[in-house]
Design a protein around this motif. Structure first.
Motif, PDB file in Angstrom:
ATOM      1  N   SER A  32     -53.514  -8.837  45.176  1.00 52.39           N
ATOM      2  CA  SER A  32     -53.747 -10.237  45.539  1.00 52.39           C
ATOM      3  C   SER A  32     -52.456 -10.937  45.970  1.00 52.39           C
ATOM      4  O   SER A  32     -52.488 -12.077  46.427  1.00 52.39           O
ATOM      5  CB  SER A  32     -54.388 -10.994  44.372  1.00 52.39           C
ATOM      6  OG  SER A  32     -53.516 -11.030  43.268  1.00 52.39           O
ATOM      7  N   ILE A  33     -51.315 -10.256  45.845  1.00 51.21           N
ATOM      8  CA  ILE A  33     -50.023 -10.821  46.251  1.00 51.21           C
ATOM      9  C   ILE A  33     -49.648 -10.237  47.608  1.00 51.21           C
ATOM     10  O   ILE A  33     -49.697  -9.024  47.807  1.00 51.21           O
ATOM     11  CB  ILE A  33     -48.944 -10.487  45.201  1.00 51.21           C
ATOM     12  CG1 ILE A  33     -49.334 -11.065  43.847  1.00 51.21           C
ATOM     13  CG2 ILE A  33     -47.586 -11.017  45.638  1.00 51.21           C
ATOM     14  CD1 ILE A  33     -48.437 -10.609  42.726  1.00 51.21           C
ATOM     15  N   ASP A  34     -49.245 -11.093  48.534  1.00 53.43           N
ATOM     16  CA  ASP A  34     -48.901 -10.613  49.879  1.00 53.43           C
ATOM     17  C   ASP A  34     -47.659  -9.724  49.833  1.00 53.43           C
ATOM     18  O   ASP A  34     -46.897  -9.736  48.867  1.00 53.43           O
ATOM     19  CB  ASP A  34     -48.710 -11.785  50.844  1.00 53.43           C
ATOM     20  CG  ASP A  34     -47.562 -12.677  50.445  1.00 53.43           C
ATOM     21  OD1 ASP A  34     -46.418 -12.384  50.838  1.00 53.43           O
ATOM     22  OD2 ASP A  34     -47.811 -13.662  49.707  1.00 53.43           O
ATOM     23  N   GLU A  35     -47.466  -8.955  50.892  1.00 54.09           N
ATOM     24  CA  GLU A  35     -46.407  -7.938  50.944  1.00 54.09           C
ATOM     25  C   GLU A  35     -45.007  -8.534  50.753  1.00 54.09           C
ATOM     26  O   GLU A  35     -44.179  -7.964  50.038  1.00 54.09           O
ATOM     27  CB  GLU A  35     -46.462  -7.178  52.265  1.00 54.09           C
ATOM     28  CG  GLU A  35     -45.450  -6.061  52.356  1.00 54.09           C
ATOM     29  CD  GLU A  35     -45.562  -5.249  53.635  1.00 54.09           C
ATOM     30  OE1 GLU A  35     -44.590  -4.555  53.961  1.00 54.09           O
ATOM     31  OE2 GLU A  35     -46.606  -5.297  54.303  1.00 54.09           O
ATOM     32  N   ILE A  36     -44.731  -9.658  51.369  1.00 52.00           N
ATOM     33  CA  ILE A  36     -43.402 -10.268  51.247  1.00 52.00           C
ATOM     34  C   ILE A  36     -43.119 -10.625  49.789  1.00 52.00           C
ATOM     35  O   ILE A  36     -42.038 -10.357  49.263  1.00 52.00           O
ATOM     36  CB  ILE A  36     -43.291 -11.517  52.150  1.00 52.00           C
ATOM     37  CG1 ILE A  36     -43.314 -11.095  53.623  1.00 52.00           C
ATOM     38  CG2 ILE A  36     -42.037 -12.312  51.844  1.00 52.00           C
ATOM     39  CD1 ILE A  36     -43.454 -12.230  54.597  1.00 52.00           C
ATOM     40  N   ASN A  37     -44.096 -11.207  49.119  1.00 51.19           N
ATOM     41  CA  ASN A  37     -43.896 -11.579  47.720  1.00 51.19           C
ATOM     42  C   ASN A  37     -43.867 -10.362  46.807  1.00 51.19           C
ATOM     43  O   ASN A  37     -43.178 -10.376  45.787  1.00 51.19           O
ATOM     44  CB  ASN A  37     -44.948 -12.590  47.266  1.00 51.19           C
ATOM     45  CG  ASN A  37     -44.635 -13.975  47.794  1.00 51.19           C
ATOM     46  OD1 ASN A  37     -43.493 -14.412  47.761  1.00 51.19           O
ATOM     47  ND2 ASN A  37     -45.638 -14.666  48.306  1.00 51.19           N
TER      48      ASN A  37
END
Length: 96
Positions: A32-37
């Motif tokens: 649920s967390i985007d790749e950058i984060n």
């Protein structure tokens, strides 16, 4: 995500700096967390001396290893045979 960063910082501040400690931080539902984060969390955890373990039922693009969990006789089995390495750690560290 901010709770995880603050938690890592708090744990870091509570550790005895005279002793070398390596620990793992577990993060459930990492997909649920985007790749950058995800990458930022990996870096922040590393800065505090932790390794981060992302748990996800779906594929992630930021992982170095994947550990499959197999069922045998109704039990979950994890062994070194289930580890899949996507890239060497040295390759990633040299890219920084």
């Amino acid at each position: 995500m901010s709770k995880l960063i603050f938690g890592l910082a708090l744990l870091y501040m509570m550790t005895d700096k005279k002793k070398s400690v390596s620990s793992v931080c577990y993060l459930d539902e990492a997909a649920s967390i985007d790749e950058i984060n995800q990458k930022n969390l990996i870096k922040a955890a590393s800065d505090f001396g932790y390794n981060i373990l992302f748990a996800s039922p779906t594929p992630l693009t930021t992982v170095r290893y994947c550990i499959r969990i197999e069922k045998q006789n109704g039990k979950n089995i994890i062994s070194n045979k289930q580890w899949i390495r996507f890239e060497d750690i040295d390759e990633v560290d040299n890219d920084k």
